[in-house]
Design a protein around this motif. Structure first.
Motif: not given
Length: 209
Positions: A169-182
Motif C-alpha cells: 500500500e505505501f509503495t503504491a501510494c508514494v509511487s503515485a505521488q512521485a509520478e504526479r509530483k516528481p
C-alpha cells in the motif's frame, strides 16, 4: 517514563488531549488498517528511540499528533494537486490543531515536524520531535536502525499493530505521488529503492516466519 532498561508497550500511553483524540479519529477514518497501524507504530518507534537515547524534553502531544497525521496527505481526500504529501499533511495538522486551540507557533511546529519526517536526517538540537518522527518512520518504512530497539518491545508493538499490507500500500501510494509530483520528496524516496526496502524489511521477514 519508559527508559531503555524497562521499555514496554504498556508504558507508552497516548496523550488524551483534544488534539490527540481528534488526530487519531481523523487517521482512523481516512487510513486503511495497514496505514493506520503504520502511523501508530511510527509513534511507538519514535517514543522508543526517545527512551533509548534518554531524551525526555520532547513534546509528546505534538509528536503524537504529527505521527498520526504524517501520511494523511497520501490519501485521496487530502491529496494536494501540487504540494508534496508531507506538506499537505502538515496543513491538515494546522487545521486540526487550530480547532483544538493551539497557538499559532505550535500549529506551525506540527506542520514542520510532519514535513521534516521526509528529510534524509533531522538534527535533534534543532527539532527534537522532527528527529524522533523521522527516526520512527524510517524504521517502519525502510528498516533503518531496526536493531536499536529491544526485541521484546518491537515484538509487542508488531503484535498489537501488525504490518498487514503496508509494504504494498505505501509503495503504491508514494509511487503515485512521485509520478504526479516528481519534484517532491516522494520521487527521492522511490528512487532510493522504496519497493525493495519495504519488501525486504526485517519486520516483513519476521512476519512471514
Amino acid at each position: 517514563m519508559a527508559t531503555s532498561s524497562n521499555l514496554r508497550l504498556r508504558d507508552l500511553k497516548a496523550p488524551d488531549s483534544r488534539a490527540s483524540i481528534a488526530a487519531y479519529e481523523l487517521a482512523a477514518d481516512y487510513h486503511s488498517p495497514a496505514l493506520l497501524n503504520h502511523v501508530l507504530r511510527s509513534w511507538h518507534w519514535a517514543r522508543g528511540f526517545a527512551a533509548m537515547e534518554s531524551r525526555s524534553t520532547f513534546d509528546d502531544e505534538l509528536l503524537y499528533v504529527a505521527a498520526l497525521l504524517h501520511d494523511i496527505g497520501i490519501v485521496e481526500p487530502f491529496d494536494n494537486h501540487t504540494l508534496s504529501y508531507e506538506e499537505a499533511g502538515g496543513h491538515v495538522a494546522v487545521a486540526l490543531t487550530t480547532g483544538a486551540g493551539w497557538p499559532r507557533d505550535r500549529r506551525v511546529r506540527a506542520k514542520d515536524v510532519i514535513i521534516r519526517h521526509n528529510w534524509a536526517a533531522v538534527d535533534p538540537s534543532i527539532d527534537l520531535e522532527g528527529y524522533l518522527l523521522e527516526a520512527g518512520t524510517a524504521l517502519d518504512i525502510t528498516g533503518a536502525r531496526s536493531g536499536d530497539l529491544p526485541s521484546s518491545f518491537v515484538g509487542e508493538v508488531l503484535k498489537k499493530y501488525p504490518r498487514l499490507t503496508v509494504a504494498h500500500e505505501f509503495t503504491a501510494c508514494v509511487s503515485a505521488q512521485a509520478e504526479r509530483k516528481p519534484s517532491t520528496a516522494a520521487q527521492r524516496i522511490v528512487d532510493s529503492g522504496l519497493e525493495q526496502k519495504m519488501l525486504k524489511h526485517p519486520f516483513e521477514a519476521a512476519r512471514s516466519e
